[in-house]
Design a protein around this motif. Structure first.
Motif, mmCIF file in Angstrom:
data_model
loop_
_atom_site.group_PDB
_atom_site.id
_atom_site.type_symbol
_atom_site.label_atom_id
_atom_site.label_comp_id
_atom_site.label_asym_id
_atom_site.label_seq_id
_atom_site.Cartn_x
_atom_site.Cartn_y
_atom_site.Cartn_z
ATOM 1 N N ILE A 178 3.261 61.318 7.919
ATOM 2 C CA ILE A 178 2.838 59.950 8.213
ATOM 3 C C ILE A 178 3.534 59.425 9.465
ATOM 4 C CG2 ILE A 178 2.987 57.565 7.380
ATOM 5 C CD1 ILE A 178 2.464 58.707 4.551
ATOM 6 N N PHE A 179 4.842 59.646 9.556
ATOM 7 C CA PHE A 179 5.567 59.191 10.738
ATOM 8 C C PHE A 179 5.134 59.947 11.985
ATOM 9 C CE2 PHE A 179 8.665 57.297 7.766
ATOM 10 C CZ PHE A 179 8.775 56.049 8.355
ATOM 11 N N LEU A 180 4.778 61.207 11.838
ATOM 12 C CA LEU A 180 4.288 61.966 12.985
ATOM 13 C C LEU A 180 2.970 61.402 13.494
ATOM 14 C CD1 LEU A 180 4.526 64.434 14.859
ATOM 15 C CD2 LEU A 180 3.234 65.704 13.146
ATOM 16 N N VAL A 181 2.079 61.054 12.582
ATOM 17 C CA VAL A 181 0.794 60.467 12.982
ATOM 18 C C VAL A 181 1.009 59.108 13.646
ATOM 19 C CG1 VAL A 181 -1.377 59.531 12.086
ATOM 20 C CG2 VAL A 181 -0.545 61.745 11.287
ATOM 21 N N ILE A 182 1.900 58.296 13.089
ATOM 22 C CA ILE A 182 2.215 57.004 13.700
ATOM 23 C C ILE A 182 2.785 57.206 15.100
ATOM 24 C CG2 ILE A 182 3.726 54.983 13.547
ATOM 25 C CD1 ILE A 182 3.439 55.172 10.506
ATOM 26 N N SER A 183 3.634 58.206 15.245
ATOM 27 C CA SER A 183 4.216 58.495 16.560
ATOM 28 C C SER A 183 3.155 58.908 17.563
ATOM 29 C CB SER A 183 5.261 59.600 16.423
ATOM 30 O OG SER A 183 5.745 59.988 17.682
ATOM 31 N N LEU A 184 2.226 59.748 17.149
ATOM 32 C CA LEU A 184 1.171 60.186 18.062
ATOM 33 C C LEU A 184 0.252 59.036 18.454
ATOM 34 C CD1 LEU A 184 0.232 63.611 16.454
ATOM 35 C CD2 LEU A 184 1.470 63.208 18.586
ATOM 36 N N PHE A 211 -0.050 57.413 22.185
ATOM 37 C CA PHE A 211 -1.343 57.359 22.859
ATOM 38 C C PHE A 211 -1.651 55.949 23.360
ATOM 39 C CE2 PHE A 211 -5.997 56.774 22.635
ATOM 40 C CZ PHE A 211 -6.369 57.700 23.602
ATOM 41 N N LEU A 212 -1.210 54.945 22.582
ATOM 42 C CA LEU A 212 -1.460 53.556 22.962
ATOM 43 C C LEU A 212 -0.430 53.012 23.952
ATOM 44 C CD1 LEU A 212 -2.539 52.108 19.509
ATOM 45 C CD2 LEU A 212 -3.999 52.728 21.451
ATOM 46 N N GLY A 213 0.617 53.781 24.241
ATOM 47 C CA GLY A 213 1.583 53.378 25.250
ATOM 48 C C GLY A 213 2.852 52.735 24.733
ATOM 49 N N PHE A 214 3.057 52.737 23.440
ATOM 50 C CA PHE A 214 4.285 52.182 22.869
ATOM 51 C C PHE A 214 5.333 53.294 22.779
ATOM 52 C CE2 PHE A 214 0.819 49.624 20.994
ATOM 53 C CZ PHE A 214 1.177 48.386 21.522
ATOM 54 N N SER A 215 6.012 53.545 23.882
ATOM 55 C CA SER A 215 6.915 54.698 23.937
ATOM 56 C C SER A 215 8.149 54.522 23.054
ATOM 57 C CB SER A 215 7.333 54.973 25.375
ATOM 58 O OG SER A 215 8.007 53.845 25.910
ATOM 59 N N GLY A 216 8.639 53.301 22.901
ATOM 60 C CA GLY A 216 9.813 53.080 22.052
ATOM 61 C C GLY A 216 9.520 53.351 20.590
ATOM 62 N N THR A 272 9.697 56.815 15.751
ATOM 63 C CA THR A 272 9.006 57.436 14.621
ATOM 64 C C THR A 272 9.024 58.962 14.723
ATOM 65 O OG1 THR A 272 6.900 57.109 15.754
ATOM 66 C CG2 THR A 272 7.535 55.473 14.107
ATOM 67 N N ALA A 273 9.038 59.491 15.937
ATOM 68 C CA ALA A 273 9.153 60.945 16.085
ATOM 69 C C ALA A 273 10.517 61.432 15.600
ATOM 70 C CB ALA A 273 8.930 61.345 17.535
ATOM 71 N N THR A 274 11.552 60.659 15.880
ATOM 72 C CA THR A 274 12.895 61.022 15.404
ATOM 73 C C THR A 274 12.962 60.971 13.883
ATOM 74 O OG1 THR A 274 13.856 60.148 17.443
ATOM 75 C CG2 THR A 274 15.335 60.448 15.574
ATOM 76 N N ILE A 275 12.385 59.939 13.299
ATOM 77 C CA ILE A 275 12.368 59.829 11.839
ATOM 78 C C ILE A 275 11.592 60.994 11.232
ATOM 79 C CG2 ILE A 275 11.519 58.442 9.903
ATOM 80 C CD1 ILE A 275 12.075 55.964 11.634
ATOM 81 N N ALA A 276 10.455 61.340 11.819
ATOM 82 C CA ALA A 276 9.653 62.455 11.305
ATOM 83 C C ALA A 276 10.429 63.765 11.400
ATOM 84 C CB ALA A 276 8.346 62.563 12.089
ATOM 85 N N ARG A 277 11.146 63.974 12.504
ATOM 86 C CA ARG A 277 11.918 65.207 12.680
ATOM 87 C C ARG A 277 13.039 65.306 11.651
ATOM 88 N NH1 ARG A 277 14.068 64.635 17.768
ATOM 89 N NH2 ARG A 277 11.984 64.933 18.580
#
Length: 57
Positions: free
Chosen positions: A7-13, A17-22, A27-32
């Motif tokens: 779920i966090f990986l999908v939110i990160s992607l 894609f929408l430009g919210f890099s922070g 969320t990528a860190t949480i997913a990892r």
């Protein structure tokens, strides 16, 4: 736990894609972290199950 990592990986992607890099980086860190925690728990329980199987037989 893997479900939450996915779920966090999908939110990160999506946020990336929408430009919210922070948000994407967070969320990528949480997913990892959740993914590696799930893998570690799997290995621990696998070793415990194998040791218990050897004691029973």
């Amino acid at each position: 736990m893997l479900k939450w990592a996915l779920i966090f990986l999908v939110i990160s992607l999506i946020s990336g894609f929408l430009g919210f890099s922070g948000v994407s980086a967070a969320t990528a860190t949480i997913a990892r972290v959740l993914f590696f925690l799930a893998i570690a728990l799997f290995v621990i329980f696998l070793v415990l199950a194998l040791m218990a199987g050897n004691i029973v037989f």
